[in-house]
Motif scaffolding. Structure first.
Motif, PDB file in Angstrom:
ATOM      1  N   GLY A  60      -8.170   6.297  -1.335  1.00 34.46           N
ATOM      2  CA  GLY A  60      -8.900   6.276  -0.303  1.00 34.46           C
ATOM      3  C   GLY A  60     -10.285   5.712  -0.317  1.00 34.46           C
ATOM      4  N   ARG A  61     -10.713   5.231   0.811  1.00 35.14           N
ATOM      5  CA  ARG A  61     -12.191   4.639   0.655  1.00 35.14           C
ATOM      6  C   ARG A  61     -13.008   5.006   1.742  1.00 35.14           C
ATOM      7  N   VAL A  62     -14.495   5.049   1.351  1.00 37.73           N
ATOM      8  CA  VAL A  62     -15.504   5.489   2.380  1.00 37.73           C
ATOM      9  C   VAL A  62     -16.311   4.130   2.300  1.00 37.73           C
ATOM     10  N   LEU A  63     -16.492   3.540   3.487  1.00 36.76           N
ATOM     11  CA  LEU A  63     -17.412   2.524   3.546  1.00 36.76           C
ATOM     12  C   LEU A  63     -18.860   2.989   3.805  1.00 36.76           C
ATOM     13  N   ILE A  64     -19.984   2.480   3.174  1.00 38.62           N
ATOM     14  CA  ILE A  64     -21.279   2.876   3.468  1.00 38.62           C
ATOM     15  C   ILE A  64     -22.059   1.419   4.011  1.00 38.62           C
ATOM     16  N   THR A  65     -22.210   1.466   5.002  1.00 36.97           N
ATOM     17  CA  THR A  65     -22.943   0.284   5.484  1.00 36.97           C
ATOM     18  C   THR A  65     -24.623   0.049   4.965  1.00 36.97           C
ATOM     19  N   ASP A  66     -24.946  -1.233   5.009  1.00 33.88           N
ATOM     20  CA  ASP A  66     -26.083  -1.651   4.484  1.00 33.88           C
ATOM     21  C   ASP A  66     -26.989  -0.754   5.631  1.00 33.88           C
ATOM     22  N   GLU A  67     -26.906  -0.731   6.721  1.00 36.27           N
ATOM     23  CA  GLU A  67     -27.700  -0.113   7.794  1.00 36.27           C
ATOM     24  C   GLU A  67     -27.923   1.631   7.582  1.00 36.27           C
ATOM     25  N   ALA A  68     -26.576   1.920   7.064  1.00 35.71           N
ATOM     26  CA  ALA A  68     -26.862   3.602   6.697  1.00 35.71           C
ATOM     27  C   ALA A  68     -27.712   3.827   5.420  1.00 35.71           C
ATOM     28  N   ILE A  69     -27.750   2.653   4.427  1.00 32.51           N
ATOM     29  CA  ILE A  69     -28.421   3.069   3.242  1.00 32.51           C
ATOM     30  C   ILE A  69     -29.875   3.097   3.678  1.00 32.51           C
ATOM     31  N   GLU A  70     -29.960   2.032   4.688  1.00 30.69           N
ATOM     32  CA  GLU A  70     -31.450   1.801   5.071  1.00 30.69           C
ATOM     33  C   GLU A  70     -32.031   3.111   5.811  1.00 30.69           C
ATOM     34  N   VAL A  71     -31.366   3.760   6.594  1.00 28.90           N
ATOM     35  CA  VAL A  71     -31.428   4.966   7.258  1.00 28.90           C
ATOM     36  C   VAL A  71     -31.687   6.188   6.309  1.00 28.90           C
ATOM     37  N   TYR A  72     -30.721   6.377   5.393  1.00 30.78           N
ATOM     38  CA  TYR A  72     -30.694   7.681   4.783  1.00 30.78           C
ATOM     39  C   TYR A  72     -31.103   7.427   3.508  1.00 30.78           C
ATOM     40  N   LYS A  73     -31.583   6.322   2.837  1.00 34.26           N
ATOM     41  CA  LYS A  73     -32.121   6.180   1.559  1.00 34.26           C
ATOM     42  C   LYS A  73     -33.419   5.236   1.778  1.00 34.26           C
ATOM     43  N   LYS A 132      -1.754  12.416  -6.659  1.00 30.67           N
ATOM     44  CA  LYS A 132      -0.988  13.177  -5.629  1.00 30.67           C
ATOM     45  C   LYS A 132      -1.627  12.670  -4.038  1.00 30.67           C
ATOM     46  N   GLU A 133      -0.712  12.556  -3.150  1.00 27.76           N
ATOM     47  CA  GLU A 133      -1.128  12.214  -1.775  1.00 27.76           C
ATOM     48  C   GLU A 133      -1.784  13.449  -1.326  1.00 27.76           C
ATOM     49  N   THR A 134      -3.011  13.149  -0.799  1.00 24.93           N
ATOM     50  CA  THR A 134      -3.961  14.216  -0.120  1.00 24.93           C
ATOM     51  C   THR A 134      -4.461  13.645   1.150  1.00 24.93           C
ATOM     52  N   GLU A 135      -5.271  14.562   1.692  1.00 24.38           N
ATOM     53  CA  GLU A 135      -5.915  14.138   2.838  1.00 24.38           C
ATOM     54  C   GLU A 135      -6.927  12.703   2.961  1.00 24.38           C
ATOM     55  N   LEU A 136      -7.523  12.631   1.600  1.00 29.36           N
ATOM     56  CA  LEU A 136      -8.192  11.395   1.416  1.00 29.36           C
ATOM     57  C   LEU A 136      -7.709  10.427   0.666  1.00 29.36           C
ATOM     58  N   CYS A 137      -6.352  10.652   0.078  1.00 27.66           N
ATOM     59  CA  CYS A 137      -5.893   9.768  -0.902  1.00 27.66           C
ATOM     60  C   CYS A 137      -4.500   9.437  -0.471  1.00 27.66           C
ATOM     61  N   LYS A 138      -4.165   8.483  -0.035  1.00 25.01           N
ATOM     62  CA  LYS A 138      -2.896   7.868   0.830  1.00 25.01           C
ATOM     63  C   LYS A 138      -2.278   6.900  -0.125  1.00 25.01           C
ATOM     64  N   PRO A 139      -0.887   6.262   0.256  1.00 20.90           N
ATOM     65  CA  PRO A 139      -0.486   5.221  -0.512  1.00 20.90           C
ATOM     66  C   PRO A 139      -1.051   4.021   0.213  1.00 20.90           C
ATOM     67  N   ARG A 140      -1.109   2.659  -0.590  1.00 19.11           N
ATOM     68  CA  ARG A 140      -1.383   1.588  -0.142  1.00 19.11           C
ATOM     69  C   ARG A 140      -0.990   1.323   1.079  1.00 19.11           C
ATOM     70  N   LEU A 141      -1.434   0.716   2.147  1.00 21.39           N
ATOM     71  CA  LEU A 141      -0.858   0.106   3.277  1.00 21.39           C
ATOM     72  C   LEU A 141       0.081  -0.913   2.996  1.00 21.39           C
ATOM     73  N   SER A 142       0.788  -1.500   3.948  1.00 20.97           N
ATOM     74  CA  SER A 142       1.777  -2.129   3.861  1.00 20.97           C
ATOM     75  C   SER A 142       1.442  -3.740   3.545  1.00 20.97           C
ATOM     76  N   ASN A 143      -0.026  -3.836   4.052  1.00 22.04           N
ATOM     77  CA  ASN A 143      -0.774  -5.097   3.571  1.00 22.04           C
ATOM     78  C   ASN A 143      -1.444  -5.241   2.267  1.00 22.04           C
ATOM     79  N   GLY A 144      -1.221  -4.102   1.857  1.00 20.27           N
ATOM     80  CA  GLY A 144      -2.019  -3.919   0.386  1.00 20.27           C
ATOM     81  C   GLY A 144      -3.470  -3.392   0.297  1.00 20.27           C
ATOM     82  N   ASP A 145      -3.938  -3.198   1.447  1.00 21.18           N
ATOM     83  CA  ASP A 145      -5.224  -2.390   1.475  1.00 21.18           C
ATOM     84  C   ASP A 145      -5.230  -0.915   1.203  1.00 21.18           C
TER      85      ASP A 145
END
Length: 118
Positions: A5-18, A89-102
């Motif tokens: 599973g992935r979380v994206l952190i935008t450059d704008e978020a880095i500017e605000v939080y860091k 193992k599959e969890t709330e945050l970690c799932k199988p890859r999507l059908s398109n590979g993402d």
């Protein structure tokens, strides 16, 4: 087999939080420091490089989990940072890859806060 599973952190978020403007940086490289459980971002000029602890990040994300990211990667040089979670193992945050590979997207941290994917 690993689930991810992935979380994206935008450059704008880095500017605000860091308080760091990655738009002014180049050669941006993100990595995950497993020993210190922190996001490490190296770039030029080096005074824009930083570390961000998982404890600080998760205070913002508020993910109710004991799973920490396994690695991090920059997205399109400096547009965003991806934190990748991995589990055997599959969890709330970690799932199988999507059908398109993402990789399953947990959510995105923007300058306005964290938004979980549906």
């Amino acid at each position: 087999m690993f689930y991810r599973g992935r979380v994206l952190i935008t450059d704008e978020a880095i500017e605000v939080y860091k308080k760091i403007n990655l738009f002014s940086a180049w050669k941006v490289k993100a990595s995950w420091d497993s020993e210190n459980q922190s996001l490490k971002v190296d770039c030029e000029p080096s005074d824009l490089s930083f570390n961000w602890s998982w404890q600080e990040i998760n205070k913002i994300l508020n993910l109710d989990t004991d799973v920490v990211p396994s690695f991090a990667s920059e997205v399109r040089d400096r547009d965003a940072i991806a934190l990748i979670f991995r589990s055997e193992k599959e969890t709330e945050l970690c799932k199988p890859r999507l059908s398109n590979g993402d990789i399953y997207e947990i959510g995105i941290l923007t300058s306005n806060g964290f938004y979980k994917s549906l």
